[in-house]
Write an enzyme that holds these catalytic residues in place. Structure first.
Site, PDB file in Angstrom:
ATOM      1  N   TYR A  39       1.592  -5.007  10.607  1.00 39.44           N
ATOM      2  CA  TYR A  39       1.227  -6.240  11.307  1.00 39.44           C
ATOM      3  C   TYR A  39       2.017  -6.396  12.605  1.00 39.44           C
ATOM      4  CZ  TYR A  39      -0.657  -7.801   6.722  1.00 39.44           C
ATOM      5  OH  TYR A  39      -1.326  -7.914   5.531  1.00 39.44           O
ATOM      6  N   HIS A  97       1.240  -0.303   1.099  1.00 40.00           N
ATOM      7  CA  HIS A  97       0.136  -1.054   1.718  1.00 40.00           C
ATOM      8  C   HIS A  97      -1.240  -0.453   1.413  1.00 40.00           C
ATOM      9  CE1 HIS A  97      -0.766  -3.739   5.439  1.00 40.00           C
ATOM     10  NE2 HIS A  97      -1.668  -3.890   4.496  1.00 40.00           N
TER      11      HIS A  97
END
Length: 267
Positions: A39, A97
Site C-alpha cells: 500500500y 498478502h
C-alpha cells in the site's frame, strides 16, 4: 489472542489522505488498523498513530508481507522495515498478502520465516490472505493451524466464498473479510436497502453487521468522517435470522480482486 471483529482498512489511501483517515478513525474510537507493505502508506499510518497519543497496547496493528519479500532472508528484514515505518516495536498481526506466484518461493519457506518472526517477537500473531484451500493446507502443514490466526479474503454478499470459509473453519482458522462492501456495489442492492430501511440503518451498516454476525472480522475504509462514524455503528446492529438467510441468497461468485500474474486459481 484473537483478531478483533472491527477495524479500519487503508487500501488505496496514501499521504495526507491516509493520515487524516487514520487520525479521524482513532479519534472516533477505532483501535484496529490494517495496512500492507504494497500500500506504500505504512509510514503515513505510523505518523497518524504516533500523533494520536493512544498507548500502543490499546491498538491492534496489522500489516502484510509483499510477494517480493517472501524469501527467508528477506521476509524478516522487510518486516523490520515495516515496524520502523509504523513507529512500533511489534505488529499484532502479520499476514502473507498473496501466495507466491507460480510457487517461486515455497509456502513452507515463507510461512516458516513468518513463524520465526513471531518467535522473535516482531509480531504477536501471523496469518494468510488470498489463499486457496490447497494453499491453506500447505500453510497448515508448514506451521500448524494453531499458528494461523486468520485468513483475510475478499468476502461480501456477492462473493461469499463458502468453500474456503468452511475449510478454514474446519481447521479452527478465523476469517477476515476485505472489500465487504464490494466497492459500494452491494449498497445499491434492493434487498440490503430494504433491510436497512426497516432497521433504520445504512446499507453499509447492514452489510458490515451481516459479516460480523457471520463470524468474520471486517476492515472497511473511508476518507469521510461521517462514513467512519456510521460504519462504527454496525457493531451495535443485530440482524434477524431471516435477514441473514436472505442476504445468503445474494451470493453470485462476483469477484472484484484477481490481479493477473499474482492471483491463484481460485476455488
Amino acid at each position: 489472542m484473537s483478531v478483533p471483529a472491527f477495524g479500519l482498512g487503508t487500501f488505496r489511501l496514501q499521504g495526507q489522505v491516509v493520515i487524516d483517515s487514520v487520525s479521524t478513525a482513532l479519534e472516533l474510537g477505532y483501535r484496529v488498523i490494517d495496512t500492507a507493505q504494497i500500500y506504500e502508506n505504512e509510514a503515513d499510518v505510523g505518523v497518524a498513530i504516533a500523533a494520536s497519543g493512544i498507548p500502543r497496547e490499546e491498538l491492534f496493528i496489522t500489516s502484510k508481507i509483499w510477494i517480493a519479500n517472501f524469501a527467508r532472508e528477506r521476509l524478516i528484514a522487510s518486516l523490520k522495515e515495516s515496524l520502523e515505518k509504523l513507529q512500533t516495536d511489534y505488529l499484532d498481526l502479520t499476514l502473507i498478502h498473496w501466495p507466491s506466484p507460480d510457487n517461486q518461493v515455497p509456502v513452507e519457506e515463507f510461512m516458516g520465516a513468518l513463524l520465526e518472526a513471531k518467535r522473535l517477537g516482531l509480531t504477536r500473531q501471523i496469518g494468510i490472505s488470498n489463499f486457496t484451500i490447497d494453499l491453506m493446507k500447505q500453510a497448515i502443514a508448514a506451521v500448524g493451524a494453531e499458528n494461523i490466526a486468520t485468513h483475510q479474503i475478499e468476502l461480501h454478499p456477492y462473493l461469499q466464498n463458502r468453500q474456503v470459509v468452511e475449510f478454514a473453519r474446519s481447521q479452527g482458522i478465523h476469517i477476515t473479510s476485505y472489500m465487504t462492501l464490494a466497492y459500494g456495489e452491494v449498497l445499491k442492492d434492493p434487498l440490503i436497502q430494504q433491510i436497512s430501511e426497516r432497521l433504520q440503518a445504512t446499507p453499509a451498516q447492514v452489510t458490515l453487521a451481516w459479516a460480523m454476525q457471520s463470524g468474520y472480522a471486517v476492515i472497511p475504509s473511508s476518507t469521510k468522517r461521517a462514513n467512519l462514524l456510521s460504519n462504527l455503528g454496525a457493531t451495535a446492529l443485530t440482524l434477524s435470522d431471516a435477514d441473514m438467510m436472505h442476504i445468503a441468497t445474494l451470493d453470485r461468485g462476483y469477484r472484484l480482486t484477481s490481479p493477473t500474474g499474482i492471483a491463484p486459481q481460485w476455488d
